[in-house]
Design a protein around this motif. Sequence first.
Motif, PDB file in Angstrom:
ATOM      1  N   ASN A 113      33.996  51.407  46.179  1.00 21.58           N
ATOM      2  CA  ASN A 113      34.856  51.130  45.044  1.00 21.58           C
ATOM      3  C   ASN A 113      34.726  49.680  44.594  1.00 21.58           C
ATOM      4  OD1 ASN A 113      36.312  53.772  45.130  1.00 21.58           O
ATOM      5  ND2 ASN A 113      36.877  52.983  47.146  1.00 21.58           N
ATOM      6  N   CYS A 114      34.981  49.474  43.320  1.00 21.29           N
ATOM      7  CA  CYS A 114      34.877  48.142  42.732  1.00 21.29           C
ATOM      8  C   CYS A 114      36.050  47.952  41.786  1.00 21.29           C
ATOM      9  CB  CYS A 114      33.549  48.026  41.987  1.00 21.29           C
ATOM     10  SG  CYS A 114      33.360  46.561  40.971  1.00 21.29           S
ATOM     11  N   SER A 115      36.731  46.828  41.905  1.00 20.80           N
ATOM     12  CA  SER A 115      37.803  46.511  40.971  1.00 20.80           C
ATOM     13  C   SER A 115      37.472  45.211  40.260  1.00 20.80           C
ATOM     14  CB  SER A 115      39.144  46.401  41.701  1.00 20.80           C
ATOM     15  OG  SER A 115      39.102  45.367  42.665  1.00 20.80           O
ATOM     16  N   TYR A 116      37.941  45.079  39.036  1.00 20.44           N
ATOM     17  CA  TYR A 116      37.664  43.873  38.269  1.00 20.44           C
ATOM     18  C   TYR A 116      38.910  43.474  37.499  1.00 20.44           C
ATOM     19  CZ  TYR A 116      36.845  47.361  34.592  1.00 20.44           C
ATOM     20  OH  TYR A 116      36.966  48.404  33.711  1.00 20.44           O
ATOM     21  N   LYS A 117      38.856  42.300  36.880  1.00 19.70           N
ATOM     22  CA  LYS A 117      40.099  41.733  36.356  1.00 19.70           C
ATOM     23  C   LYS A 117      40.178  41.718  34.828  1.00 19.70           C
ATOM     24  CE  LYS A 117      41.123  38.737  40.284  1.00 19.70           C
ATOM     25  NZ  LYS A 117      39.933  38.589  41.102  1.00 19.70           N
TER      26      LYS A 117
ATOM     27  N   HIS B 291      18.310  47.461  40.449  1.00 22.06           N
ATOM     28  CA  HIS B 291      19.312  48.071  39.579  1.00 22.06           C
ATOM     29  C   HIS B 291      19.384  49.569  39.847  1.00 22.06           C
ATOM     30  CE1 HIS B 291      20.805  49.805  35.742  1.00 22.06           C
ATOM     31  NE2 HIS B 291      21.606  48.779  35.810  1.00 22.06           N
ATOM     32  N   LEU B 292      20.610  50.070  40.034  1.00 21.20           N
ATOM     33  CA  LEU B 292      20.801  51.493  40.302  1.00 21.20           C
ATOM     34  C   LEU B 292      21.271  52.250  39.074  1.00 21.20           C
ATOM     35  CD1 LEU B 292      22.598  51.341  43.780  1.00 21.20           C
ATOM     36  CD2 LEU B 292      20.188  51.855  43.319  1.00 21.20           C
ATOM     37  N   ILE B 293      22.334  51.787  38.488  1.00 24.97           N
ATOM     38  CA  ILE B 293      22.942  52.551  37.411  1.00 24.97           C
ATOM     39  C   ILE B 293      23.882  51.654  36.617  1.00 24.97           C
ATOM     40  CG2 ILE B 293      24.914  53.353  38.794  1.00 24.97           C
ATOM     41  CD1 ILE B 293      24.417  56.162  37.500  1.00 24.97           C
ATOM     42  N   LEU B 294      23.995  51.938  35.346  1.00 21.63           N
ATOM     43  CA  LEU B 294      24.853  51.172  34.449  1.00 21.63           C
ATOM     44  C   LEU B 294      25.815  52.121  33.762  1.00 21.63           C
ATOM     45  CD1 LEU B 294      23.788  48.492  31.894  1.00 21.63           C
ATOM     46  CD2 LEU B 294      24.991  50.511  31.102  1.00 21.63           C
ATOM     47  N   ILE B 295      27.036  51.699  33.624  1.00 20.39           N
ATOM     48  CA  ILE B 295      28.012  52.491  32.893  1.00 20.39           C
ATOM     49  C   ILE B 295      28.704  51.584  31.885  1.00 20.39           C
ATOM     50  CG2 ILE B 295      29.842  52.161  34.646  1.00 20.39           C
ATOM     51  CD1 ILE B 295      30.649  55.145  33.994  1.00 20.39           C
ATOM     52  N   ARG B 296      28.760  52.040  30.663  1.00 20.61           N
ATOM     53  CA  ARG B 296      29.336  51.227  29.597  1.00 20.61           C
ATOM     54  C   ARG B 296      30.844  51.423  29.536  1.00 20.61           C
ATOM     55  NH1 ARG B 296      25.027  49.252  26.998  1.00 20.61           N
ATOM     56  NH2 ARG B 296      23.095  50.443  27.171  1.00 20.61           N
ATOM     57  N   SER B 297      31.503  50.507  28.872  1.00 21.07           N
ATOM     58  CA  SER B 297      32.968  50.521  28.869  1.00 21.07           C
ATOM     59  C   SER B 297      33.536  51.767  28.189  1.00 21.07           C
ATOM     60  CB  SER B 297      33.510  49.258  28.185  1.00 21.07           C
ATOM     61  OG  SER B 297      33.023  49.173  26.860  1.00 21.07           O
ATOM     62  N   ASN B 298      32.741  52.414  27.342  1.00 22.86           N
ATOM     63  CA  ASN B 298      33.246  53.611  26.667  1.00 22.86           C
ATOM     64  C   ASN B 298      32.822  54.902  27.378  1.00 22.86           C
ATOM     65  OD1 ASN B 298      30.554  53.560  26.063  1.00 22.86           O
ATOM     66  ND2 ASN B 298      30.785  53.884  23.864  1.00 22.86           N
ATOM     67  N   GLU B 299      32.238  54.762  28.562  1.00 20.54           N
ATOM     68  CA  GLU B 299      31.835  55.924  29.351  1.00 20.54           C
ATOM     69  C   GLU B 299      32.763  56.075  30.546  1.00 20.54           C
ATOM     70  OE1 GLU B 299      27.777  54.566  29.980  1.00 20.54           O
ATOM     71  OE2 GLU B 299      27.062  56.160  28.644  1.00 20.54           O
ATOM     72  N   ARG B 300      32.880  57.285  31.037  1.00 22.14           N
ATOM     73  CA  ARG B 300      33.774  57.547  32.171  1.00 22.14           C
ATOM     74  C   ARG B 300      33.020  57.962  33.419  1.00 22.14           C
ATOM     75  NH1 ARG B 300      35.867  54.591  30.033  1.00 22.14           N
ATOM     76  NH2 ARG B 300      37.673  54.665  28.651  1.00 22.14           N
TER      77      ARG B 300
ATOM     78  N   VAL C  34      28.557  57.570  39.282  1.00 23.64           N
ATOM     79  CA  VAL C  34      29.421  56.421  39.026  1.00 23.64           C
ATOM     80  C   VAL C  34      30.538  56.835  38.091  1.00 23.64           C
ATOM     81  CG1 VAL C  34      29.553  54.177  37.886  1.00 23.64           C
ATOM     82  CG2 VAL C  34      27.671  54.666  39.422  1.00 23.64           C
ATOM     83  N   THR C  35      31.740  56.379  38.399  1.00 21.20           N
ATOM     84  CA  THR C  35      32.869  56.594  37.508  1.00 21.20           C
ATOM     85  C   THR C  35      33.435  55.244  37.098  1.00 21.20           C
ATOM     86  OG1 THR C  35      34.448  56.724  39.332  1.00 21.20           O
ATOM     87  CG2 THR C  35      33.460  58.797  38.591  1.00 21.20           C
ATOM     88  N   LEU C  36      34.071  55.223  35.959  1.00 20.67           N
ATOM     89  CA  LEU C  36      34.693  54.010  35.446  1.00 20.67           C
ATOM     90  C   LEU C  36      36.057  54.361  34.873  1.00 20.67           C
ATOM     91  CD1 LEU C  36      34.440  50.959  34.747  1.00 20.67           C
ATOM     92  CD2 LEU C  36      33.493  51.688  32.531  1.00 20.67           C
ATOM     93  N   ASP C  37      37.065  53.640  35.328  1.00 22.12           N
ATOM     94  CA  ASP C  37      38.426  53.806  34.793  1.00 22.12           C
ATOM     95  C   ASP C  37      38.852  52.453  34.240  1.00 22.12           C
ATOM     96  OD1 ASP C  37      41.175  54.053  34.342  1.00 22.12           O
ATOM     97  OD2 ASP C  37      41.450  55.434  36.004  1.00 22.12           O
ATOM     98  N   THR C  38      38.722  52.285  32.940  1.00 20.73           N
ATOM     99  CA  THR C  38      39.028  50.984  32.344  1.00 20.73           C
ATOM    100  C   THR C  38      40.525  50.693  32.357  1.00 20.73           C
ATOM    101  OG1 THR C  38      38.979  52.025  30.165  1.00 20.73           O
ATOM    102  CG2 THR C  38      36.980  50.889  30.893  1.00 20.73           C
ATOM    103  N   SER C  39      41.358  51.723  32.404  1.00 22.45           N
ATOM    104  CA  SER C  39      42.804  51.484  32.453  1.00 22.45           C
ATOM    105  C   SER C  39      43.207  50.878  33.800  1.00 22.45           C
ATOM    106  CB  SER C  39      43.566  52.788  32.211  1.00 22.45           C
ATOM    107  OG  SER C  39      43.364  53.714  33.266  1.00 22.45           O
ATOM    108  N   LYS C  40      42.492  51.259  34.850  1.00 21.36           N
ATOM    109  CA  LYS C  40      42.749  50.713  36.183  1.00 21.36           C
ATOM    110  C   LYS C  40      41.795  49.590  36.530  1.00 21.36           C
ATOM    111  CE  LYS C  40      44.566  55.047  38.064  1.00 21.36           C
ATOM    112  NZ  LYS C  40      44.403  56.109  39.105  1.00 21.36           N
ATOM    113  N   LYS C  41      40.853  49.310  35.630  1.00 21.48           N
ATOM    114  CA  LYS C  41      39.846  48.289  35.872  1.00 21.48           C
ATOM    115  C   LYS C  41      39.168  48.532  37.214  1.00 21.48           C
ATOM    116  CE  LYS C  41      41.541  44.573  32.915  1.00 21.48           C
ATOM    117  NZ  LYS C  41      42.514  45.360  32.159  1.00 21.48           N
ATOM    118  N   SER C  42      38.632  49.720  37.366  1.00 29.29           N
ATOM    119  CA  SER C  42      37.973  50.061  38.622  1.00 29.29           C
ATOM    120  C   SER C  42      36.806  51.009  38.377  1.00 29.29           C
ATOM    121  CB  SER C  42      38.969  50.698  39.592  1.00 29.29           C
ATOM    122  OG  SER C  42      39.384  51.959  39.116  1.00 29.29           O
ATOM    123  N   SER C  43      35.877  50.988  39.328  1.00 31.09           N
ATOM    124  CA  SER C  43      34.710  51.854  39.282  1.00 31.09           C
ATOM    125  C   SER C  43      34.417  52.319  40.702  1.00 31.09           C
ATOM    126  CB  SER C  43      33.514  51.094  38.726  1.00 31.09           C
ATOM    127  OG  SER C  43      32.329  51.857  38.820  1.00 31.09           O
TER     128      SER C  43
END
Lengths: 115, 116
Positions: free
Chosen positions: B22-26, B45-54, B63-72
Motif C-alpha cells: 500500500n502507498c499513501s500520499y498527501k 518501471h512497473l505500472i502507472l495509474i493516472r489520477s482519473n483512473e481507479r 494497481v488501484t488508486l483511491d484519490t479520495s483517500k489518497k492511497s494506492s
Amino acid sequence: SQTIHQWPATLVQPVGSPLSLECTVEGTSNPNLYWYRQAAGRGLQLLFYSVGIGQISSEVPQNLSASRPQDRQFILSSKKLLLSDSGFYLCAWRPRGGPGVVTQYFGPGTRLTVL
Amino acid sequence: SQQGEEDPQALSIQEGENATMNCSYKTSINNLQWYRQNSGRGLVHLILIRSNEREKHSGRLRVTLDTSKKSSSLLITASRAADTASYFCATDLPNAGGTSYGKLTFGQGTILTVHP
C-alpha cells in the motif's frame, strides 16, 4: 531502442575531494533528465532535473551541482565531498512530449562512498 | 516529509501467494507510478495509474488508486521467488499548467521476500 548509461558504477572518495558522475542517454533526443539520490534503506530523493541543454533546476539545497553540456549528457558534480554525500545516485530520463508522456527510465546507478 | 509512504515496510511470503503493498500520499497528484528495485540495481518501471483512473492491470500486477483517500495499492498475484525486490510508489505532481515535469516523489519502499 533507448538506453541510459551511468559511470562509474562504484566510487570511493575521500572527504573533501571533487566528484563527477556522468549519465548519457542514447536513442532519443531532447529528453528530460533527472538525478536522484538514494540513501541506504530509503526511497529516492530528486536532486536535479533538466528540460534542456544548460537548463538545470535544483530541488534540494546541497553540496552538489548538475550540468547538461549536451542534449543527452547529464553530469553531477561536487567541489568538495562530504560524508553525507554517500549514497546511490540514479540518473533517469523521460521523453519530451505531451501530457501522456510520464514514465521515467532509470540508469543502473553509481554507488558513492565517501570516507 | 515524504509524499508517498508505503506499508508494510517488509513483507515475507511463500511462492504462489499474493502480495499486497500500500502507498499513501498527501497532495493532489497527476499520476502515481510503481517501480521495482532489485538489490543494488536501478529502478524498473512497473505500472502507472493516472489520477482519473481507479484500477489497472499488467500481467500479474494489479494497481488501484483511491484519490479520495489518497492511497494506492499494488497486488502481485501468484508470486514467484524472482519477485523478491524492493517496491516503491512514486507520485508525480501537476505543475501550474496541469501537466508534469516528472518530478517524482518516492516513498520509502516495501521490501518483498518470496520464499521458494
